[in-house]
Design an enzyme around this catalytic site. Structure first.
Site, short mmCIF file in Angstrom:
data_model
loop_
_atom_site.label_atom_id
_atom_site.label_comp_id
_atom_site.label_asym_id
_atom_site.label_seq_id
_atom_site.Cartn_x
_atom_site.Cartn_y
_atom_site.Cartn_z
CB CYS A 96 -4.12 3.12 -1.34
SG CYS A 96 -2.85 1.82 -1.27
CB CYS A 154 -0.89 0.04 1.25
SG CYS A 154 -1.95 -1.38 1.50
CB CYS A 180 -3.33 2.69 2.35
SG CYS A 180 -4.67 1.54 1.94
CB CYS A 231 -3.62 -1.76 -1.64
SG CYS A 231 -5.13 -1.23 -0.80
#
Length: 354
Positions: free
Chosen positions: A73, A39, A43, A70
């Site tokens: 994000c 991430c 995030c 992810c």
């Protein structure tokens, strides 16, 4: 002179994850061992335990280690990219710049007007409806300057009456339709970078502003630019902005070390001298305020040099990030000290690899 650059230690990076500190964007990505996902620092997903986290300098390194990006994000995309939930609306705006949108129209597309408003405020520093109004004004200015008559321009750019068009034009540009024909507005567009979106402004005379979009003083900077050049600033596209976007992308990709853009460096004689010295600091190297003052032949003017450095309107292109303290440590940077570290490290690595 070599700057002292210290990347965040693991505890600092983990604290950034806990705080959802988006200002660390571009410095690292976080990978979670238990989920196999990596991430951005900001995030908003649930914070993992410290022992389950490892850090990578880039998304490519996280991918090579077997982690997946992810979906929340989207760390593989440049910060500021149009999110998937908004693309249909943005495509519709591009297809018809003159259309008047209501909250009911947004809801009919399955969009929350509040969510749309927040996104435009974050990325354009104005509400969605204010953005629409400036887009229509920009369209109208372009029509007027290509010779279209005032009445046709008003109707084709979405205005229901000539008086409403005149009032709106004067409110947003401070000029009448007649004077607009003889003037040249400053156009502004977003440029996405690994360190977050930037806003670039310019015209036929050259690039006059390039700043990171989250800079707190940016609205004041726009006011100063508009007043300095006696022209309104409107959303739009221009060849100098497209070229700026291309060269900035090349800089971040590591294929460009010098910029060849027409610049508007209007200012006092002293300011112009300092900005020219900044342009002369070689890629991958740094200088201090005192050294710049010495080169000016004004060794006691280091504070004035510092103020002028802070007044620079063209981030990266006029490399004020290459100015450090006399002891080699980093000092303030309007775009954020973390960005200054990133830029200097980026240039140092490229110099080392050449």
């Amino acid at each position: 002179m070599n700057a002292t650059i210290t990347l965040p230690d693991p505890n600092t990076m983990y604290q950034a994850i806990v705080d959802r500190d988006a200002e660390m964007e571009g410095l690292f990505v976080m990978a979670v061992k238990t989920t196999g996902i990596f991430c951005r620092p900001g995030c908003k997903a649930k914070t993992p335990k410290r022992e389950n986290v490892e850090f990578f300098a880039t998304a490519d390194q996280a991918l090579a280690a077997g982690y997946r990006p992810c979906k929340r994000c989207r760390p593989m995309e440049l910060s500021g990219s149009v999110p998937a939930w908004l693309t249909q609306l943005v495509d519709a705006l591009e297809a018809d710049s003159s259309r008047r949108w209501t909250n009911a129209d947004l809801e009919a597309m399955g969009l929350s007007p509040i969510r749309v408003r927040r996104w435009f405020q974050q990325h354009y520093r104005m509400t969605f409806h204010a953005y629409l109004r400036t887009r229509r004004i920009g369209l109208a200015v372009d029509m007027l300057q290509t010779g279209k008559d005032v009445t046709s321009t008003a109707l084709d750019s979405g205005y229901e009456s000539l008086s409403g068009f005149r009032d709106s034009l004067r409110k947003w540009t401070g000029q009448s339709p007649t004077s607009i024909k003889d003037g040249e507005p400053i156009l502004v567009q977003r440029i996405l970078t690994p360190l977050g979106p930037m806003l670039a402004a310019g015209s036929d005379a050259g690039l006059c502003l390039l700043e990171f979009a989250d800079r707190k003083m940016l609205p004041k900077q726009f006011e100063r630019v508009s007043k300095l050049f006696a022209q309104p600033i409107l959303p739009g596209t221009h060849p100098v902005l497209s070229e700026a976007a291309d060269q900035i992308e090349q800089y971040f990709q590591g294929t460009r070390t010098e910029f060849t853009l027409p610049l508007r460096l209007d200012g006092t004689s002293f300011q112009q001298q300092v900005w020219k010295l900044l342009e002369g600091i070689p890629f991958g190297q740094t200088s201090s305020y005192g050294e710049l003052a010495e080169r000016l032949g004004k060794p006691t003017a280091s504070r004035a040099v510092g103020r002028t450095n802070g007044d620079n309107r063209l981030a990266i292109v006029v490399p004020c990030h290459r100015v450090v303290r006399s002891d080699g440590h980093l000092c303030g940077y309007a775009g954020g000290l973390w960005r200054k570290k990133w830029l200097l490290e980026h240039e140092r690595k490229l110099n080392h690899n050449q």
